[in-house]
Design a protein around this motif. Sequence first.
Motif, PDB file in Angstrom:
ATOM      1  N   LEU A   1      21.302   8.441 -18.239  1.00  0.00           N
ATOM      2  CA  LEU A   1      22.120   8.060 -19.393  1.00  0.00           C
ATOM      3  C   LEU A   1      23.499   7.588 -18.952  1.00  0.00           C
ATOM      4  CD1 LEU A   1      22.750   7.941 -22.433  1.00  0.00           C
ATOM      5  CD2 LEU A   1      23.309  10.374 -22.327  1.00  0.00           C
ATOM      6  N   PHE A   2      24.125   8.312 -18.046  1.00  0.00           N
ATOM      7  CA  PHE A   2      25.464   7.936 -17.598  1.00  0.00           C
ATOM      8  C   PHE A   2      25.430   6.641 -16.776  1.00  0.00           C
ATOM      9  CE2 PHE A   2      29.239   8.202 -14.861  1.00  0.00           C
ATOM     10  CZ  PHE A   2      30.213   8.396 -15.833  1.00  0.00           C
ATOM     11  N   LEU A   3      24.390   6.472 -15.955  1.00  0.00           N
ATOM     12  CA  LEU A   3      24.278   5.233 -15.179  1.00  0.00           C
ATOM     13  C   LEU A   3      24.072   4.031 -16.090  1.00  0.00           C
ATOM     14  CD1 LEU A   3      22.067   6.385 -12.151  1.00  0.00           C
ATOM     15  CD2 LEU A   3      24.526   5.914 -12.178  1.00  0.00           C
ATOM     16  N   TYR A   4      23.277   4.204 -17.145  1.00  0.00           N
ATOM     17  CA  TYR A   4      23.091   3.092 -18.075  1.00  0.00           C
ATOM     18  C   TYR A   4      24.376   2.810 -18.853  1.00  0.00           C
ATOM     19  CZ  TYR A   4      21.189   0.005 -21.597  1.00  0.00           C
ATOM     20  OH  TYR A   4      20.969  -1.082 -22.399  1.00  0.00           O
ATOM     21  N   ALA A   5      25.122   3.862 -19.192  1.00  0.00           N
ATOM     22  CA  ALA A   5      26.411   3.657 -19.860  1.00  0.00           C
ATOM     23  C   ALA A   5      27.370   2.876 -18.957  1.00  0.00           C
ATOM     24  CB  ALA A   5      27.013   5.005 -20.254  1.00  0.00           C
ATOM     25  N   THR A   6      27.331   3.160 -17.658  1.00  0.00           N
ATOM     26  CA  THR A   6      28.154   2.404 -16.715  1.00  0.00           C
ATOM     27  C   THR A   6      27.718   0.947 -16.652  1.00  0.00           C
ATOM     28  OG1 THR A   6      28.429   4.417 -15.390  1.00  0.00           O
ATOM     29  CG2 THR A   6      28.973   2.324 -14.338  1.00  0.00           C
TER      30      THR A   6
END
Length: 586
Positions: free
Chosen positions: A526-531
């Motif tokens: 989730l955090f990598l996709y947000a980045t």
Amino acid sequence: MESPSRSFRKSASMMISAILILSLIHTSHCFYLPGVAPEDFQKGDPLKVKVNKLTSIKTQLPYSYYSLPFCPPPKIVDSAENLGEVLRGDRIENSPYVFKMREPQMCSVLCRITLDAKAAKQFKEKIDEEYRINMILDNLPLVVPIRRQYQGTPTVYQLGYHVGLKGQYTGSKEEKYFIHNHLAFTVKYHRDPETDSARIVGFEVKPYSIKHEYEGKWSENTRLTTCDPHTKRTVVNSNTPQEVDANKEIIFTYDVEYQESDVKWASRWDAYLLMSDDQIHWFSIVNSLMIVLFLSGMVAMIMLRTLYRDISKYNELETLEEAQEETGWKLVHGDVFRPPSNSDLLCVYVGTGVQFLGMVLVTMIFAVLGFLSPSNRGGLMTAMLLLWVFMGILLAMPLLKSSGAVPFGTMFALVALWFGISVPLAFVGGYIGFKKPAIEDPVKTNKIPRQIPEQACRLIELFFILTSIWLNQFYYIFGFLFLVFIILLITCAEITIVLCYFQLCSEDYLWWWRSYLTSGSSALYLFLYATFYFFTKLEITKLVSGLLYFGYMLIASYAFFVLTGTIGFYACFWFTRLIYSSVKID
């Protein structure tokens, strides 16, 4: 008496049936419950036009409407209705615009101001950062209609209008700043032929920039030569725009037009919530449902055969010599339920995850039923906060009768200390902080691609959720989201159970934390996709705005870690109890 292996098979069969039922759920079209009751207006009734925050996709920092030197009313009154509006950064206030139902106006002068250097700089900054002005009439947000080039395609509505624009004069390369100082409002209404009353079903605007001119000295009765209702001269273009600079005089004017519409009050939000890409959702969800169904069948079949063989083998061991030579997951039966290291911390994580899960489930159910519609501004945020608080009762239920429960008086003292000391200090420190806005420019920036390749439905839904948060598109397809959430629950549970089984077969009984971390690791995705979304879809350039974005997404990813970790933990806990209760332990 029923054998343990047969009991296990029956339990596993029930699990498969439940998974199949959940996987085949077909979402229905949700009915719509408006956030407010309809209001009838007779001809000549005053209409209250309210202003909201200034928003920008380039900074993600909202500002109050009157932070810029716009024309103020005699007294500014705050109109915030609930906690969710405040937390979303909404600053709803009254305005000096005077509307009367079904009484058109032409070239009404709002006010005349002369910019000083500070005001001119403020306007230039907001124009350069592409800030938009948001207004509200009868709970409907102000929109700018944009006609698409292709025939037969519906009109796109852009929330709010830009403060101004940048451009050059003909024959000059110097870039100038121009302000939208003339607004052509269109109020759409649905009239009841029996009572002649009307309900507002649309609120649109076309902004213009025009350098108004007049003869003689300025007074209250001065007639403009560029826009005069007596001569039927109105503003239809921005060929002579109003420049923003120090010592420049700006005259703000507006028109009001009323159009009768066939759209009924109950359907007035349909234009705002128009979704032309629902096929993407259906394709991704059906694709994922088939994959989950296939994987569930495969995993269940393999696990059933393997576990049935293991259980039969363990239960048939008769001699002491055979029992001493046993291997696999039965060998660790004496250690598998031994308390893990840092068990108190694990309890906190699991308990918080249960609280999150209860909040998400109840919120989603109410949203699917239509109780949390976009027309109820701040309703979703308020409901989530209240449910988060009340879901704490799930954690308190096992302790109500415990001697370790905190007495009411002590709890009251702690609450008093919290709200009396900590909260005021937090408010003082956070007064200069910023709230995350919800802003949108789907037309100008073309954030939603026309074709999206085949991807997992969770990625598709995550894209739309991030777009609704950071680009201010209305997110209301909670039926899709509920199905995706069910798929997430099943996937997390299945993967954790399989890995837990492999771990126990390798005679490793430390499954407690690993089951939590296995499922919770999806928060990293989730955090990598947000980045990825930040660098490919957003236009944020300021350091403060970037820190704001990543701060919020880090909090969201951590909450997702707690939620999914709890799902994996309980799935592994149920599985472990099930298999060890199915074998005979000497």
